[in-house]
Design a protein around this motif. Structure first.
Motif, PDB file in Angstrom:
ATOM      1  N   SER A  81      37.605  26.198  30.946  1.00  0.00           N
ATOM      2  CA  SER A  81      37.286  27.530  31.480  1.00  0.00           C
ATOM      3  C   SER A  81      38.534  27.599  32.736  1.00  0.00           C
ATOM      4  O   SER A  81      39.346  26.712  32.642  1.00  0.00           O
ATOM      5  N   THR A  82      38.715  28.722  33.195  1.00  0.00           N
ATOM      6  CA  THR A  82      39.708  28.895  34.448  1.00  0.00           C
ATOM      7  C   THR A  82      39.089  29.717  35.453  1.00  0.00           C
ATOM      8  O   THR A  82      37.914  29.915  35.387  1.00  0.00           O
ATOM      9  N   THR A  83      39.713  29.854  36.750  1.00  0.00           N
ATOM     10  CA  THR A  83      39.307  30.272  37.778  1.00  0.00           C
ATOM     11  C   THR A  83      38.529  31.653  37.486  1.00  0.00           C
ATOM     12  O   THR A  83      38.967  32.544  36.903  1.00  0.00           O
ATOM     13  N   ASN A  84      37.441  31.978  37.899  1.00  0.00           N
ATOM     14  CA  ASN A  84      36.623  33.201  37.646  1.00  0.00           C
ATOM     15  C   ASN A  84      37.224  34.200  38.686  1.00  0.00           C
ATOM     16  O   ASN A  84      37.408  34.178  40.079  1.00  0.00           O
ATOM     17  N   VAL A  85      38.151  35.092  38.012  1.00  0.00           N
ATOM     18  CA  VAL A  85      39.040  36.145  38.880  1.00  0.00           C
ATOM     19  C   VAL A  85      38.256  37.280  38.564  1.00  0.00           C
ATOM     20  O   VAL A  85      37.272  37.763  37.667  1.00  0.00           O
ATOM     21  N   HIS A  86      38.630  38.381  39.362  1.00  0.00           N
ATOM     22  CA  HIS A  86      38.270  39.795  39.466  1.00  0.00           C
ATOM     23  C   HIS A  86      38.798  40.619  38.191  1.00  0.00           C
ATOM     24  O   HIS A  86      37.916  41.206  37.518  1.00  0.00           O
ATOM     25  N   GLU A  87      40.133  40.554  37.972  1.00  0.00           N
ATOM     26  CA  GLU A  87      40.755  41.341  36.888  1.00  0.00           C
ATOM     27  C   GLU A  87      41.212  40.301  36.016  1.00  0.00           C
ATOM     28  O   GLU A  87      41.928  39.255  36.223  1.00  0.00           O
ATOM     29  N   ALA A  88      40.991  40.229  34.555  1.00  0.00           N
ATOM     30  CA  ALA A  88      41.625  39.339  33.415  1.00  0.00           C
ATOM     31  C   ALA A  88      43.228  39.740  33.714  1.00  0.00           C
ATOM     32  O   ALA A  88      43.621  40.594  33.602  1.00  0.00           O
ATOM     33  N   GLY A  89      43.775  38.403  33.551  1.00  0.00           N
ATOM     34  CA  GLY A  89      45.264  38.145  33.382  1.00  0.00           C
ATOM     35  C   GLY A  89      45.833  38.205  34.667  1.00  0.00           C
ATOM     36  O   GLY A  89      47.004  38.385  34.859  1.00  0.00           O
ATOM     37  N   VAL A  90      44.965  38.445  35.963  1.00  0.00           N
ATOM     38  CA  VAL A  90      45.374  38.338  37.172  1.00  0.00           C
ATOM     39  C   VAL A  90      44.978  37.170  37.916  1.00  0.00           C
ATOM     40  O   VAL A  90      43.613  37.092  38.322  1.00  0.00           O
ATOM     41  N   ASP A  91      45.639  36.174  37.900  1.00  0.00           N
ATOM     42  CA  ASP A  91      45.161  34.610  38.506  1.00  0.00           C
ATOM     43  C   ASP A  91      44.840  34.989  40.271  1.00  0.00           C
ATOM     44  O   ASP A  91      45.745  35.743  40.910  1.00  0.00           O
ATOM     45  N   GLU A  92      43.941  34.127  40.715  1.00  0.00           N
ATOM     46  CA  GLU A  92      43.706  34.160  42.133  1.00  0.00           C
ATOM     47  C   GLU A  92      43.989  32.665  42.601  1.00  0.00           C
ATOM     48  O   GLU A  92      43.545  31.813  41.896  1.00  0.00           O
ATOM     49  N   PRO A  93      44.394  32.524  43.937  1.00  0.00           N
ATOM     50  CA  PRO A  93      44.692  31.119  44.231  1.00  0.00           C
ATOM     51  C   PRO A  93      43.091  30.543  44.576  1.00  0.00           C
ATOM     52  O   PRO A  93      42.204  31.127  45.081  1.00  0.00           O
ATOM     53  N   ASP A  94      43.039  29.165  44.128  1.00  0.00           N
ATOM     54  CA  ASP A  94      41.969  28.661  44.370  1.00  0.00           C
ATOM     55  C   ASP A  94      42.266  27.038  44.562  1.00  0.00           C
ATOM     56  O   ASP A  94      43.264  26.738  44.505  1.00  0.00           O
ATOM     57  N   LEU A  95      41.126  26.201  45.099  1.00  0.00           N
ATOM     58  CA  LEU A  95      41.536  24.793  45.600  1.00  0.00           C
ATOM     59  C   LEU A  95      41.726  23.917  44.352  1.00  0.00           C
ATOM     60  O   LEU A  95      41.891  22.780  44.531  1.00  0.00           O
ATOM     61  N   VAL A  96      41.132  24.262  43.136  1.00  0.00           N
ATOM     62  CA  VAL A  96      41.441  23.694  41.914  1.00  0.00           C
ATOM     63  C   VAL A  96      41.971  24.469  40.672  1.00  0.00           C
ATOM     64  O   VAL A  96      41.264  25.548  40.625  1.00  0.00           O
TER      65      VAL A  96
END
Length: 669
Positions: free
Chosen positions: A96-111
Motif C-alpha cells: 500500500s502507499t499513502t492514502n491520498v486525495h487524488e490518484a497520482g498526486v502524492d502527499e507528505p507523510d511521516l512514513v
C-alpha cells in the motif's frame, strides 16, 4: 494508499431521481441561484520593484494594527541499469502507499514505503528499514543540538531521493516578537547506499503544504513582512501606537516583503536569494501583510542553479489541493483570537511591574464594533474606546496554477466564494470545473448553512451552486467522486447529503440520510459503497465514541447505512488525518488508529459490500520510562506483502496479514 475510485452511481440511476427534494436543500424544484459578485481578485504581477513597494506599503499600512501585523495569519541522480531496475521491480512485494486525495498526486507523510524499504522521519532523524530483514539499515540525523526532539517533519520520496519537510512554528502573533517566526527547512536526501544530505533549503515563513507529481514537488510557504515596529512608549495611546506602526510600514524597503531563500549544498556552500519583484503577483484586493510562495523541486534533478524557482503572491493561504494538472491554494477567513497587548517600555519601572491584561476579543459585547482610534472625543464624550480590528467576511479566496510543465507553476485564475473551507477534501477538480464546499457562519449557529459551489477551472468564474445544506450546522466531511458529491453536516444529527453535479450550472441534492453522530472522513469503497470514519453521538449531539459506517449510495435518492461498528469512549486520528486510514481494496482490510483512556492501538477491520467486521486490535509493546509505563499510540499502517506494518512514535511492528500474530518489533528509540 492508492485506491481505484469507482463512480458510486450510474447516469441511469441519477435519471430516476425526482424533484422530491426541498428547496431548502437545493432540490431540483428550486430555481438556479442568482449570480453573486464577490469582487475581482484576478492576480496582477508587479511591473517593477518600485511598483511592488508602493503597492505593498499602501496596503500594509492600511491593514497594520496598533500591535503590528497582529491577529492570525492563520546533483545529478544516478540511474540504475536496466537489469537492476527490472530486478528491483520483480522483487518488490505488493504494498500500500499513502492514502491520498487524488490518484497520482502524492502527499507528505511521516512514513513512506516502496515495498522494499520503509522510510520514517521523527525527532529530526531519518531512518530506513529493510522490509526483507525487518531491521533499521541506515539512519541520518538532520538536526543539530536541541533541534531534534519534537521537530515535526514529513516525507516525500521519489526513487532514491527523499525530501524531508521540517516545519517550524506557524505564524501567530509575530508583531513585537510575541512568537518567533517559523524555521522551515526542506532537506533533499540521497537514499542510495548510506543516506546523505544533498541540499538544505531554508525558506522564509512557515510551511503550508506540498504535493508531488512524478518526481516534481511543489511546496507552499507563507510569510509576513519583516518590519521592526517601534517599542511602545510610556503612556502611549492606541492612536499613537497605530500611527507609529503605519510610519514604520511606509518607510520599510521592498526587501521587507520579498521572501528570502537560503540553499546549502552538500559541500556546505550557502547561496542566498530573494523572490524577484517581477515574480510577485497580487489580487485586486489584498492586505499587504502576507505572502504566499510556491517553490519547485524536482527530486530527479536535485536543487540546480535555478534554486527552487519561486513565485509569490501577495495573499494568504492555508489549504492546498492538487491534481495532476493543477495546484490550488485557498485562503480561509482569518481566525480571530485575543490580541496580547504589549507592555510599554518604562525606564524606571519597578521590578514587580505587571503586564496589562489580555485585550477582549471582537465578540466581547464590551468592545464597540465601531470604535475608531483616529476619531477624537468631544468634551462631553468619554475616553475613546479600544480599537477593534475589522473582522473580515466569511469568504474564501482560491488561486489556481498550471503545473503541467517543468519549472515554476503558471498562474491560471483566481476566484472567491462565500464561507469557510473544512480542508482540502472540500475541493475537487473534475471535467473542467472546480467544486468547492463551504460553511457560512455569521456567528449565530442557528443561521449557519453550507453550500457547494461550482466554478470554471480555467477562469474560476462561478457557474452554479447548491445551498441550504445543514441549516444550523457546519460541514464535518466532504467527498467528491466523479460527478457525485457527498457532504456531511452535524450539530445533533448527521445528515449525509448526496449531490448530483453532472450539470455544473444546476447542481442539486438528490438524497439525504439522517443518523446520529457524524462522519469526519469519507472514503470510497467498492462499487456503490461509501465508508465513513467519525463519532457516534446522542440525540443531543454529545459524542460517544468512534464509529465506522458503511453506506449504500448506489441509489442517490435513498442513501442508507448498511453497517456500523462502534467503539465506546474512543477517538481515532483518522477522523482528522486521512493518512492514518488504511483501506486495502483487494481484501477489504481496513485499519484505523484507536485511542481509549487506558488503551491505544490499531483497530483492524474487514469492510465488505455487506458490512463492517472487527478482526482484532494491534498494540505496540508497553514502554517504560522514568517510573511509569504507557502504550504507544499507533499513527500509520501499511500492507507490505503478506504482512501488516504499523508505525508509532516508539517503533514499527510487523504482524501477519491474516492471523494478526506478531512477527517483529523494530524499535526507533
Amino acid at each position: 494508499m492508492k485506491t481505484l475510485i469507482r463512480t458510486a452511481v450510474t447516469a441511469a440511476a441519477l435519471a430516476t431521481v425526482t424533484a422530491a427534494c426541498t428547496s431548502s436543500t437545493g432540490g431540483a424544484s428550486a430555481p438556479p441561484p442568482k449570480a453573486t459578485s464577490l469582487g475581482a481578485i484576478r492576480l496582477v504581477a508587479y511591473s517593477s520593484c518600485d511598483d511592488a513597494l508602493s503597492g505593498l506599503r499602501e496596503k500594509a499600512a492600511a491593514n497594520v494594527t496598533a500591535y503590528g501585523f497582529g491577529g492570525v495569519v492563520p546533483l545529478a541522480v544516478a540511474e540504475d541499469s536496466a537489469a537492476t531496475s527490472k530486478a528491483r521491480v520483480a522483487a518488490t512485494p505488493e504494498h500500500s502507499t499513502t492514502n491520498v486525495h487524488e490518484a497520482g498526486v502524492d502527499e507528505p507523510d511521516l512514513v513512506k514505503t516502496d515495498g522494499n524499504r520503509v522510510i520514517t522521519v521523527a525527532d529530526g532523524t531519518l531512518r530506513i528499514i529493510d522490509t526483507a530483514t525487518r531491521k533499521v539499515t541506515a539512519s541520518l540525523k538532520l538536526t543539530e543540538g536541541e533541534g531534534g526532539p519534537g521537530v515535526p517533519a514529513d516525507l516525500l520520496v521519489a526513487g532514491d531521493r527523499a525530501l524531508v519537510l521540517m516545519r517550524g512554528g506557524d505564524i501567530m502573533y509575530k508583531a513585537r516578537s510575541i512568537m518567533p517566526p517559523g524555521d522551515t527547512r526542506y532537506v533533499v536526501v540521497d537514499l542510495a547506499g548510506e543516506p546523505k544530505v544533498l541540499s538544505t533549503i531554508r525558506a522564509q515563513g512557515s510551511y503550508v503544504d506540498a504535493r508531488m507529481v512524478g518526481s516534481t514537488v511543489r511546496l507552499v510557504t507563507r510569510s509576513q513582512p519583516e518590519i521592526a515596529f517601534p517599542e511602545p512608549k510610556q503612556n502611549a495611546t492606541e492612536a499613537d501606537l497605530l500611527k507609529a506602526n503605519r510610519e514604520a510600514v511606509r518607510s520599510a524597503p521592498v526587501d521587507s516583503w520579498l521572501p528570502k531563500i537560503e540553499i546549502t549544498d552538500a559541500s556546505g556552500t550557502v547561496t542566498k536569494s530573494s523572490v524577484k519583484c517581477e515574480r510577485v503577483s497580487h489580487p485586486a484586493d489584498y492586505t499587504g501583510t502576507s505572502m504566499l510562495t510556491v517553490h519547485t523541486v524536482d527530486l530527479a534533478q536535485g536543487v540546480t542553479a535555478a534554486g527552487t524557482d519561486p513565485i509569490s503572491l501577495a495573499a494568504d493561504g492555508d489549504v492546498v489541493y492538487g491534481t495532476g494538472q493543477s495546484l490550488y491554494v485557498a485562503s480561509n477567513p482569518r481566525w480571530w483570537f485575543p490580541v496580547v497587548r504589549p507592555m510599554p517600555i518604562v525606564d524606571d519601572a519597578p521590578a514587580d511591574a505587571v503586564a496589562p491584561a489580555v485585550e477582549p476579543t471582537p465578540d466581547d459585547p464590551a468592545v464597540s464594533a465601531s470604535a475608531d482610534p483616529t476619531v477624537k472625543p468631544t468634551s462631553e464624550a468619554p475616553a475613546p474606546a479600544e480599537p477593534t480590528p475589522t473582522i473580515p467576511p466569511e469568504e474564501t479566496e482560491v488561486h489556481r496554477f498550471d503545473i503541467t510543465h517543468p519549472g515554476a507553476p503558471a498562474y491560471v485564475a483566481s476566484g472567491k466564494v462565500g464561507g469557510r473551507l473544512l480542508n482540502q477534501y472540500s475541493m475537487s477538480e473534475y471535467d473542467g470545473h472546480l467544486r468547492i464546499a463551504t460553511t457560512q457562519d455569521s456567528g449565530d449557529e442557528k443561521t449557519s448553512s453550507s453550500t457547494v459551489h461550482v466554478l470554471r477551472a480555467d477562469t474560476l468564474a462561478r457557474v452554479g451552486e447548491v445551498g441550504g445544506l445543514g441549516k444550523g450546522e457546519r460541514i464535518y466531511s466532504v467527498r467528491f467522486i466523479g460527478p457525485i458529491g457527498y457532504c456531511v453536516t452535524f450539530r445533533q444529527v448527521d445528515p449525509l447529503y448526496t449531490l448530483d453535479l453532472r450539470d455544473p450550472a444546476a447542481p442539486k441534492v438528490t438524497g439525504e440520510l439522517k443518523i446520529t453522530g457524524y462522519s469526519a472522513y469519507l472514503h470510497p469503497g467498492s462499487e456503490g459503497r461509501l465508508i465513513g470514519i467519525g463519532q457516534e453521538a446522542s440525540e443531543q449531539g454529545r459524542t460517544l465514541g468512534t464509529q465506522v459506517s458503511l453506506f449504500d449510495v448506489s441509489d442517490p435518492a435513498a442513501p442508507r447505512r448498511l453497517s456500523q461498528l462502534f467503539q465506546k469512549d474512543s477517538g481515532s486520528g483518522a477522523e482528522w488525518n486521512p493518512h492514518a486510514f488504511l483501506y486495502w481494496p483487494k481484501t477489504g482490510l481496513s485499519v484505523i488508529p484507536l485511542n481509549k483512556v487506558n488503551e491505544s492501538g490499531a483497530l483492524v477491520l474487514q469492510i465488505s459490500d455487506a458490512g463492517v467486521k472487527e478482526l482484532g486490535m494491534i498494540k505496540h509493546p508497553t514502554q517504560r520510562q522514568e517510573g511509569y509505563s504507557y502504550q504507544p499510540g499507533i499513527e500509520r499502517s501499511m500492507v507490505i506483502g503478506d504482512s501488516l506494518w504499523t508505525v508509532s512514535y516508539e517503533g514499527v511492528q510487523v504482524n501477519d496479514l491474516t492471523t494478526l500474530s506478531s512477527q517483529a518489533w523494530i524499535p526507533l528509540r
